[in-house]
Enzyme design. Structure first.
Site, mmCIF file in Angstrom:
data_model
loop_
_atom_site.group_PDB
_atom_site.id
_atom_site.type_symbol
_atom_site.label_atom_id
_atom_site.label_comp_id
_atom_site.label_asym_id
_atom_site.label_seq_id
_atom_site.Cartn_x
_atom_site.Cartn_y
_atom_site.Cartn_z
ATOM 1 N N GLU A 110 0.829 -1.221 0.000
ATOM 2 C CA GLU A 110 0.000 0.000 0.000
ATOM 3 C C GLU A 110 0.852 1.255 0.000
ATOM 4 O OE1 GLU A 110 -2.994 0.226 -1.220
ATOM 5 O OE2 GLU A 110 -3.751 -1.087 0.383
ATOM 6 N N HIS A 111 0.445 2.196 -0.836
ATOM 7 C CA HIS A 111 1.172 3.458 -0.980
ATOM 8 C C HIS A 111 2.624 3.219 -1.391
ATOM 9 C CE1 HIS A 111 -1.691 6.604 0.121
ATOM 10 N NE2 HIS A 111 -2.244 5.695 0.900
ATOM 11 N N GLY A 152 -12.532 3.279 -1.575
ATOM 12 C CA GLY A 152 -11.194 2.680 -1.601
ATOM 13 C C GLY A 152 -11.151 1.364 -2.357
ATOM 14 N N SER A 200 -11.648 1.269 -5.756
ATOM 15 C CA SER A 200 -11.282 1.611 -7.124
ATOM 16 C C SER A 200 -12.447 1.682 -8.104
ATOM 17 C CB SER A 200 -10.231 0.598 -7.614
ATOM 18 O OG SER A 200 -9.643 1.037 -8.776
ATOM 19 N N SER A 201 -13.553 2.238 -7.637
ATOM 20 C CA SER A 201 -14.678 2.398 -8.562
ATOM 21 C C SER A 201 -14.325 3.401 -9.655
ATOM 22 C CB SER A 201 -15.950 2.829 -7.825
ATOM 23 O OG SER A 201 -15.754 4.052 -7.168
ATOM 24 N N GLU A 261 -5.312 9.343 -15.865
ATOM 25 C CA GLU A 261 -6.035 9.620 -14.613
ATOM 26 C C GLU A 261 -5.347 10.710 -13.801
ATOM 27 O OE1 GLU A 261 -7.697 5.645 -13.132
ATOM 28 O OE2 GLU A 261 -8.081 7.031 -11.472
ATOM 29 N N ASP A 300 -4.225 0.141 -9.783
ATOM 30 C CA ASP A 300 -5.651 -0.118 -9.969
ATOM 31 C C ASP A 300 -5.947 -0.505 -11.420
ATOM 32 O OD1 ASP A 300 -5.592 0.729 -7.374
ATOM 33 O OD2 ASP A 300 -6.513 2.677 -7.762
HETATM 34 C C1 GLA Z 1 -4.964 4.651 -4.781
HETATM 35 C C2 GLA Z 1 -4.116 4.847 -6.036
HETATM 36 C C3 GLA Z 1 -3.194 3.658 -6.248
HETATM 37 C C4 GLA Z 1 -2.367 3.403 -4.988
HETATM 38 C C5 GLA Z 1 -3.259 3.311 -3.749
HETATM 39 C C6 GLA Z 1 -2.478 3.214 -2.464
HETATM 40 O O1 GLA Z 1 -5.829 3.573 -4.958
HETATM 41 O O2 GLA Z 1 -4.951 4.993 -7.161
HETATM 42 O O3 GLA Z 1 -2.379 3.874 -7.357
HETATM 43 O O4 GLA Z 1 -1.387 4.388 -4.835
HETATM 44 O O5 GLA Z 1 -4.135 4.430 -3.655
HETATM 45 O O6 GLA Z 1 -1.746 2.036 -2.441
#
Ligand code: GLA
Length: 383
Positions: A13-14, A105, A107-108, A149, A160
Protein backbone atom coordinates in the site's frame (compact mmCIF):
# COMPACT_ATOMS: atom_id res chain seq x y z
CA UNK A 1 -21.35 -3.72 -22.68
CA UNK A 2 -18.06 -3.27 -20.88
CA UNK A 3 -17.54 -4.55 -17.35
CA UNK A 4 -14.61 -3.44 -15.20
CA UNK A 5 -14.05 -4.86 -11.71
CA UNK A 6 -13.16 -2.98 -8.56
CA UNK A 7 -10.15 -4.19 -6.64
CA UNK A 8 -9.03 -4.96 -3.17
CA UNK A 9 -5.34 -4.51 -2.53
CA UNK A 10 -4.12 -7.40 -0.38
CA UNK A 11 -0.80 -5.74 0.41
CA UNK A 12 1.71 -3.27 -1.00
CA UNK A 13 0.00 0.00 0.00
CA UNK A 14 1.17 3.46 -0.98
CA UNK A 15 4.19 2.01 -2.76
CA UNK A 16 3.11 1.69 -6.42
CA UNK A 17 3.91 5.35 -7.07
CA UNK A 18 7.35 4.64 -5.58
CA UNK A 19 7.87 1.97 -8.26
CA UNK A 20 7.58 -0.89 -5.76
CA UNK A 21 5.53 -4.09 -6.24
CA UNK A 22 1.93 -4.52 -5.06
CA UNK A 23 -0.39 -7.51 -4.64
CA UNK A 24 -4.04 -6.69 -5.37
CA UNK A 25 -6.94 -8.86 -6.57
CA UNK A 26 -9.97 -7.98 -8.69
CA UNK A 27 -13.41 -8.11 -7.08
CA UNK A 28 -16.49 -9.69 -8.63
CA UNK A 29 -18.13 -6.30 -7.94
CA UNK A 30 -17.56 -3.59 -10.50
CA UNK A 31 -18.84 -1.12 -13.04
CA UNK A 32 -20.94 -2.10 -16.07
CA UNK A 33 -21.16 0.37 -18.94
CA UNK A 34 -23.74 -0.24 -21.65
CA UNK A 35 -22.86 1.86 -24.69
CA UNK A 36 -23.71 2.65 -28.28
CA UNK A 37 -21.91 4.65 -30.98
CA UNK A 38 -22.95 8.21 -31.78
CA UNK A 39 -22.41 9.86 -35.13
CA UNK A 40 -21.37 13.15 -33.58
CA UNK A 41 -18.55 13.94 -31.15
CA UNK A 42 -20.56 13.94 -27.93
CA UNK A 43 -20.09 11.66 -24.94
CA UNK A 44 -23.31 11.32 -22.98
CA UNK A 45 -23.64 9.00 -20.02
CA UNK A 46 -26.07 8.31 -17.20
CA UNK A 47 -25.53 6.35 -14.03
CA UNK A 48 -27.93 4.55 -11.72
CA UNK A 49 -25.81 5.78 -8.78
CA UNK A 50 -27.77 8.36 -6.75
CA UNK A 51 -26.47 11.91 -6.67
CA UNK A 52 -24.64 11.93 -10.02
CA UNK A 53 -25.83 14.11 -12.88
CA UNK A 54 -25.82 12.99 -16.49
CA UNK A 55 -22.47 13.55 -18.18
CA UNK A 56 -22.43 15.37 -21.49
CA UNK A 57 -19.30 16.66 -23.17
CA UNK A 58 -17.87 17.03 -26.65
CA UNK A 59 -14.57 15.40 -27.63
CA UNK A 60 -11.81 17.92 -28.06
CA UNK A 61 -13.49 20.49 -25.82
CA UNK A 62 -12.88 21.09 -22.11
CA UNK A 63 -13.98 17.88 -20.36
CA UNK A 64 -15.85 17.84 -17.04
CA UNK A 65 -13.63 18.56 -14.05
CA UNK A 66 -15.83 16.85 -11.45
CA UNK A 67 -18.18 13.90 -11.05
CA UNK A 68 -17.74 10.61 -12.93
CA UNK A 69 -17.49 12.50 -16.24
CA UNK A 70 -13.86 13.28 -15.50
CA UNK A 71 -13.11 9.53 -15.46
CA UNK A 72 -14.71 9.10 -18.87
CA UNK A 73 -12.63 12.06 -20.01
CA UNK A 74 -9.53 10.22 -18.73
CA UNK A 75 -10.56 7.17 -20.78
CA UNK A 76 -10.86 9.39 -23.86
CA UNK A 77 -7.43 10.94 -23.19
CA UNK A 78 -5.84 7.54 -22.45
CA UNK A 79 -6.94 5.78 -25.62
CA UNK A 80 -7.10 8.84 -27.82
CA UNK A 81 -3.40 9.55 -27.94
CA UNK A 82 -3.23 7.88 -31.34
CA UNK A 83 -1.43 4.79 -30.13
CA UNK A 84 -4.63 2.94 -29.41
CA UNK A 85 -7.24 4.07 -31.85
CA UNK A 86 -7.48 5.80 -35.18
CA UNK A 87 -8.10 9.48 -34.73
CA UNK A 88 -11.83 8.87 -34.79
CA UNK A 89 -13.91 11.54 -33.12
CA UNK A 90 -17.15 9.58 -32.78
CA UNK A 91 -18.64 9.80 -29.31
CA UNK A 92 -20.91 7.46 -27.41
CA UNK A 93 -24.13 7.17 -25.46
CA UNK A 94 -23.66 5.24 -22.25
CA UNK A 95 -25.35 4.09 -19.07
CA UNK A 96 -23.48 2.93 -16.00
CA UNK A 97 -24.62 0.60 -13.24
CA UNK A 98 -22.23 -0.28 -10.43
CA UNK A 99 -22.36 -2.56 -7.44
CA UNK A 100 -19.26 -1.02 -5.88
CA UNK A 101 -19.67 1.57 -3.15
CA UNK A 102 -18.38 4.91 -4.48
CA UNK A 103 -15.29 6.56 -2.92
CA UNK A 104 -14.82 3.46 -0.76
CA UNK A 105 -11.19 2.68 -1.60
CA UNK A 106 -12.22 -0.18 -3.92
CA UNK A 107 -11.28 1.61 -7.12
CA UNK A 108 -14.68 2.40 -8.56
CA UNK A 109 -13.17 5.38 -10.39
CA UNK A 110 -10.49 3.42 -12.22
CA UNK A 111 -13.21 0.88 -13.07
CA UNK A 112 -15.12 3.71 -14.83
CA UNK A 113 -11.92 4.68 -16.69
CA UNK A 114 -11.28 1.11 -17.82
CA UNK A 115 -14.89 0.42 -18.81
CA UNK A 116 -14.86 3.68 -20.79
CA UNK A 117 -11.58 2.74 -22.47
CA UNK A 118 -12.85 -0.70 -23.50
CA UNK A 119 -16.01 0.91 -24.91
CA UNK A 120 -13.94 3.34 -26.97
CA UNK A 121 -11.65 0.56 -28.20
CA UNK A 122 -14.72 -1.43 -29.24
CA UNK A 123 -16.32 1.51 -31.05
CA UNK A 124 -13.08 2.19 -32.90
CA UNK A 125 -12.72 -1.42 -34.00
CA UNK A 126 -9.76 -2.32 -31.78
CA UNK A 127 -11.53 -4.89 -29.63
CA UNK A 128 -14.52 -7.18 -30.08
CA UNK A 129 -16.68 -8.85 -27.42
CA UNK A 130 -15.10 -12.01 -26.05
CA UNK A 131 -11.65 -10.94 -27.22
CA UNK A 132 -9.02 -9.86 -24.69
CA UNK A 133 -6.04 -7.62 -25.25
CA UNK A 134 -2.67 -9.35 -25.56
CA UNK A 135 -0.78 -9.07 -22.28
CA UNK A 136 1.76 -6.55 -23.63
CA UNK A 137 -1.06 -4.30 -24.85
CA UNK A 138 -2.95 -4.61 -21.57
CA UNK A 139 0.20 -3.55 -19.67
CA UNK A 140 0.73 -0.58 -21.97
CA UNK A 141 -2.93 0.43 -21.74
CA UNK A 142 -2.90 0.22 -17.91
CA UNK A 143 0.08 2.55 -17.91
CA UNK A 144 -1.48 5.02 -20.37
CA UNK A 145 -4.78 5.11 -18.47
CA UNK A 146 -2.96 5.65 -15.15
CA UNK A 147 -1.20 8.62 -16.75
CA UNK A 148 -4.48 9.94 -18.08
CA UNK A 149 -6.04 9.62 -14.61
CA UNK A 150 -3.32 11.91 -13.23
CA UNK A 151 -4.84 14.64 -15.36
CA UNK A 152 -8.23 14.40 -13.63
CA UNK A 153 -7.59 12.95 -10.15
CA UNK A 154 -4.82 11.99 -7.72
CA UNK A 155 -1.18 11.32 -8.55
CA UNK A 156 -1.36 7.57 -7.85
CA UNK A 157 0.55 4.70 -9.41
CA UNK A 158 -0.77 2.15 -11.91
CA UNK A 159 -1.91 -0.56 -9.49
CA UNK A 160 -5.65 -0.12 -9.97
CA UNK A 161 -5.61 0.00 -13.77
CA UNK A 162 -3.17 -2.93 -13.92
CA UNK A 163 -5.19 -5.33 -11.79
CA UNK A 164 -8.43 -4.29 -13.48
CA UNK A 165 -6.96 -5.28 -16.86
CA UNK A 166 -4.66 -8.10 -15.77
CA UNK A 167 -6.53 -10.04 -13.06
CA UNK A 168 -7.09 -13.79 -13.28
CA UNK A 169 -9.96 -15.53 -11.45
CA UNK A 170 -8.80 -17.26 -8.27
CA UNK A 171 -5.50 -15.35 -8.35
CA UNK A 172 -4.02 -12.24 -6.83
CA UNK A 173 -1.83 -10.26 -9.24
CA UNK A 174 1.74 -9.49 -8.23
CA UNK A 175 2.52 -6.28 -10.10
CA UNK A 176 6.11 -5.06 -10.45
CA UNK A 177 6.72 -1.69 -12.12
CA UNK A 178 10.48 -1.46 -12.60
CA UNK A 179 10.70 -3.43 -14.83
CA UNK A 180 6.97 -3.95 -15.51
CA UNK A 181 5.87 -7.50 -14.80
CA UNK A 182 2.51 -9.09 -13.93
CA UNK A 183 2.58 -12.45 -12.13
CA UNK A 184 -0.68 -14.14 -11.10
CA UNK A 185 -0.39 -15.82 -7.69
CA UNK A 186 -2.98 -18.53 -6.95
CA UNK A 187 -5.13 -17.96 -3.86
CA UNK A 188 -5.96 -21.27 -2.19
CA UNK A 189 -9.57 -20.81 -1.07
CA UNK A 190 -9.12 -23.80 1.23
CA UNK A 191 -6.87 -21.56 3.36
CA UNK A 192 -7.48 -17.92 2.41
CA UNK A 193 -10.86 -16.18 2.49
CA UNK A 194 -10.74 -12.45 1.81
CA UNK A 195 -13.47 -9.96 2.66
CA UNK A 196 -13.63 -6.24 1.96
CA UNK A 197 -15.52 -4.08 4.45
CA UNK A 198 -16.37 -0.48 3.68
CA UNK A 199 -16.11 1.69 6.79
CA UNK A 200 -18.86 3.98 5.57
CA UNK A 201 -16.50 6.96 5.59
CA UNK A 202 -15.95 8.25 2.06
CA UNK A 203 -12.39 8.70 0.82
CA UNK A 204 -13.15 11.48 -1.60
CA UNK A 205 -10.41 11.98 -4.17
CA UNK A 206 -11.82 15.34 -5.17
CA UNK A 207 -11.68 16.57 -1.57
CA UNK A 208 -9.46 16.44 1.50
CA UNK A 209 -8.50 12.78 1.02
CA UNK A 210 -7.18 13.54 -2.47
CA UNK A 211 -5.10 16.46 -1.20
CA UNK A 212 -3.55 14.34 1.57
CA UNK A 213 -2.89 11.54 -0.92
CA UNK A 214 -0.95 13.87 -3.22
CA UNK A 215 0.96 15.23 -0.23
CA UNK A 216 2.03 11.66 0.65
CA UNK A 217 3.28 11.15 -2.93
CA UNK A 218 5.37 14.31 -2.61
CA UNK A 219 6.66 13.34 0.83
CA UNK A 220 7.71 9.85 -0.31
CA UNK A 221 9.70 11.47 -3.16
CA UNK A 222 11.18 14.08 -0.90
CA UNK A 223 12.25 11.41 1.63
CA UNK A 224 14.11 9.59 -1.15
CA UNK A 225 15.74 12.82 -2.28
CA UNK A 226 17.02 13.58 1.23
CA UNK A 227 18.10 9.95 1.79
CA UNK A 228 20.17 10.15 -1.40
CA UNK A 229 22.46 12.62 0.34
CA UNK A 230 23.78 9.96 2.72
CA UNK A 231 22.72 6.58 1.26
CA UNK A 232 24.28 5.00 -1.83
CA UNK A 233 22.00 3.41 -4.50
CA UNK A 234 19.13 5.75 -3.69
CA UNK A 235 18.24 6.71 -7.27
CA UNK A 236 14.90 4.99 -6.87
CA UNK A 237 13.08 3.00 -4.18
CA UNK A 238 13.44 -0.29 -6.11
CA UNK A 239 17.21 0.30 -6.39
CA UNK A 240 17.37 1.17 -2.71
CA UNK A 241 15.53 -1.90 -1.40
CA UNK A 242 17.57 -4.15 -3.67
CA UNK A 243 20.89 -2.69 -2.52
CA UNK A 244 20.31 -2.47 1.24
CA UNK A 245 18.98 -4.89 3.84
CA UNK A 246 15.87 -3.61 5.63
CA UNK A 247 17.51 -3.00 9.05
CA UNK A 248 20.01 -0.69 7.34
CA UNK A 249 17.18 1.26 5.67
CA UNK A 250 15.24 1.50 8.92
CA UNK A 251 18.33 2.88 10.64
CA UNK A 252 18.74 5.36 7.78
CA UNK A 253 15.15 6.54 8.31
CA UNK A 254 16.22 7.87 11.70
CA UNK A 255 18.48 10.31 9.89
CA UNK A 256 15.51 11.95 8.15
CA UNK A 257 13.45 14.79 9.59
CA UNK A 258 9.80 14.17 10.59
CA UNK A 259 7.42 13.46 8.92
CA UNK A 260 9.73 12.18 6.14
CA UNK A 261 11.28 9.57 8.47
CA UNK A 262 7.92 7.85 8.95
CA UNK A 263 6.99 8.06 5.27
CA UNK A 264 10.35 6.49 4.31
CA UNK A 265 10.05 3.80 7.02
CA UNK A 266 6.62 2.81 5.72
CA UNK A 267 7.67 2.58 2.07
CA UNK A 268 10.77 0.47 2.64
CA UNK A 269 9.16 -1.80 5.23
CA UNK A 270 6.03 -2.28 3.09
CA UNK A 271 8.29 -3.45 0.25
CA UNK A 272 9.62 -6.18 2.56
CA UNK A 273 6.14 -7.13 3.76
CA UNK A 274 4.81 -7.35 0.20
CA UNK A 275 7.46 -9.78 -0.97
CA UNK A 276 7.08 -11.81 2.25
CA UNK A 277 3.29 -11.89 1.83
CA UNK A 278 3.52 -13.03 -1.81
CA UNK A 279 5.67 -15.92 -0.59
CA UNK A 280 3.22 -16.76 2.23
CA UNK A 281 0.39 -16.80 -0.31
CA UNK A 282 2.34 -19.18 -2.54
CA UNK A 283 3.23 -21.37 0.44
CA UNK A 284 -0.36 -21.42 1.68
CA UNK A 285 0.67 -19.91 5.03
CA UNK A 286 -2.44 -17.90 5.92
CA UNK A 287 -1.33 -17.23 9.51
CA UNK A 288 1.90 -15.57 8.39
CA UNK A 289 0.03 -13.67 5.65
CA UNK A 290 -2.39 -12.35 8.30
CA UNK A 291 0.51 -11.10 10.40
CA UNK A 292 1.86 -9.07 7.48
CA UNK A 293 -1.60 -7.51 7.05
CA UNK A 294 -1.64 -6.41 10.68
CA UNK A 295 1.90 -5.02 10.44
CA UNK A 296 1.00 -3.15 7.25
CA UNK A 297 -1.98 -1.49 8.91
CA UNK A 298 0.13 -0.40 11.85
CA UNK A 299 2.74 1.09 9.51
CA UNK A 300 0.08 2.91 7.47
CA UNK A 301 -1.50 4.24 10.66
CA UNK A 302 1.61 5.30 12.53
CA UNK A 303 4.22 6.10 9.88
CA UNK A 304 2.17 7.03 6.82
CA UNK A 305 -0.74 8.62 8.72
CA UNK A 306 -3.47 7.50 6.29
CA UNK A 307 -5.75 5.58 8.65
CA UNK A 308 -8.85 6.97 10.37
CA UNK A 309 -10.60 6.08 13.64
CA UNK A 310 -13.29 4.25 11.61
CA UNK A 311 -10.73 2.12 9.82
CA UNK A 312 -8.86 1.38 13.05
CA UNK A 313 -12.12 0.32 14.67
CA UNK A 314 -13.09 -1.83 11.71
CA UNK A 315 -9.72 -3.58 11.66
CA UNK A 316 -9.95 -4.16 15.40
CA UNK A 317 -13.50 -5.54 15.10
CA UNK A 318 -12.38 -7.98 12.39
CA UNK A 319 -9.48 -9.22 14.50
CA UNK A 320 -11.68 -9.52 17.60
CA UNK A 321 -14.05 -11.64 15.52
CA UNK A 322 -11.21 -14.05 14.73
CA UNK A 323 -9.66 -12.70 11.51
CA UNK A 324 -6.10 -13.83 10.77
CA UNK A 325 -5.29 -10.24 9.88
CA UNK A 326 -6.85 -7.02 8.63
CA UNK A 327 -5.72 -3.66 7.33
CA UNK A 328 -6.93 -0.62 5.47
CA UNK A 329 -6.86 -1.18 1.72
CA UNK A 330 -6.39 1.35 -1.08
CA UNK A 331 -5.50 4.93 -0.31
CA UNK A 332 -7.05 4.95 3.19
CA UNK A 333 -8.18 8.32 4.61
CA UNK A 334 -11.62 6.67 4.76
CA UNK A 335 -12.72 3.77 2.59
CA UNK A 336 -12.35 0.07 3.26
CA UNK A 337 -10.43 -2.67 5.01
CA UNK A 338 -9.33 -6.03 3.66
CA UNK A 339 -9.87 -8.90 6.08
CA UNK A 340 -8.31 -12.36 5.91
CA UNK A 341 -10.34 -15.19 7.42
CA UNK A 342 -9.61 -18.88 7.65
CA UNK A 343 -12.42 -20.93 6.06
CA UNK A 344 -13.57 -22.20 9.44
CA UNK A 345 -13.85 -18.65 10.90
CA UNK A 346 -15.28 -16.93 7.85
CA UNK A 347 -18.97 -17.40 8.70
CA UNK A 348 -18.42 -16.26 12.30
CA UNK A 349 -16.49 -13.15 11.17
CA UNK A 350 -19.18 -12.27 8.65
CA UNK A 351 -21.85 -12.75 11.31
CA UNK A 352 -20.01 -10.62 13.88
CA UNK A 353 -19.31 -7.78 11.46
CA UNK A 354 -22.83 -7.92 10.08
CA UNK A 355 -24.20 -7.78 13.61
CA UNK A 356 -22.02 -4.80 14.37
CA UNK A 357 -23.33 -2.93 11.32
CA UNK A 358 -21.49 -4.09 8.19
CA UNK A 359 -24.39 -5.21 6.08
CA UNK A 360 -24.20 -6.77 2.62
CA UNK A 361 -24.55 -4.27 -0.24
CA UNK A 362 -28.15 -3.76 -1.22
CA UNK A 363 -29.47 -3.70 2.33
CA UNK A 364 -29.76 -0.23 3.83
CA UNK A 365 -27.02 0.13 6.40
CA UNK A 366 -26.00 2.98 8.68
CA UNK A 367 -23.60 5.33 6.89
CA UNK A 368 -23.59 3.06 3.84
CA UNK A 369 -21.25 0.44 5.29
CA UNK A 370 -20.90 -2.79 3.33
CA UNK A 371 -19.30 -6.17 3.65
CA UNK A 372 -18.21 -7.59 0.29
CA UNK A 373 -16.95 -11.00 -0.67
CA UNK A 374 -13.42 -10.41 -2.01
CA UNK A 375 -12.76 -13.76 -3.69
CA UNK A 376 -10.27 -12.92 -6.50
CA UNK A 377 -12.11 -12.46 -9.76
CA UNK A 378 -11.39 -11.95 -13.46
CA UNK A 379 -10.38 -8.87 -15.48
CA UNK A 380 -12.36 -6.22 -17.30
CA UNK A 381 -14.09 -7.51 -20.42
CA UNK A 382 -16.41 -6.64 -23.28
CA UNK A 383 -19.69 -8.48 -23.71
C1 GLA B 1 -4.96 4.65 -4.78
C2 GLA B 1 -4.12 4.85 -6.04
C3 GLA B 1 -3.19 3.66 -6.25
C4 GLA B 1 -2.37 3.40 -4.99
C5 GLA B 1 -3.26 3.31 -3.75
C6 GLA B 1 -2.48 3.21 -2.46
O1 GLA B 1 -5.83 3.57 -4.96
O2 GLA B 1 -4.95 4.99 -7.16
O3 GLA B 1 -2.38 3.87 -7.36
O4 GLA B 1 -1.39 4.39 -4.83
O5 GLA B 1 -4.14 4.43 -3.66
O6 GLA B 1 -1.75 2.04 -2.44
Amino acid sequence: MAFAPGRVNLIGEHVDYCGLPVLPAALSHGVALAFAARRDERVRCLTTEAGFDEVDFTLGQTPPAAGFGRYLAAAVAGVGAGRWTPASRAGLDGAIASDLPVAAGLSSSSAVVIAGALALLALRGRLTPGESLPREDAMRLAHDLAEAEHGVAIQGGAMDQSVCLGAAPGHALHIAFEPARWTPVPVDSGRFRFLAAYSGRRADKGGAAGAIFDERVRQAREALRVAREFLPHADSYPALVTAHPLPELLAAADGLPAPLAGRFRHVVSEAGRTSAAAKHLEDGDATAFGETLDASHESLRRDYAVSTPDLDELVRAARDAGALGARLTGAGLGGSAVILASPDREAAIRARLTERYYLPRGIAAPRGTHLLDATPSGPAALY
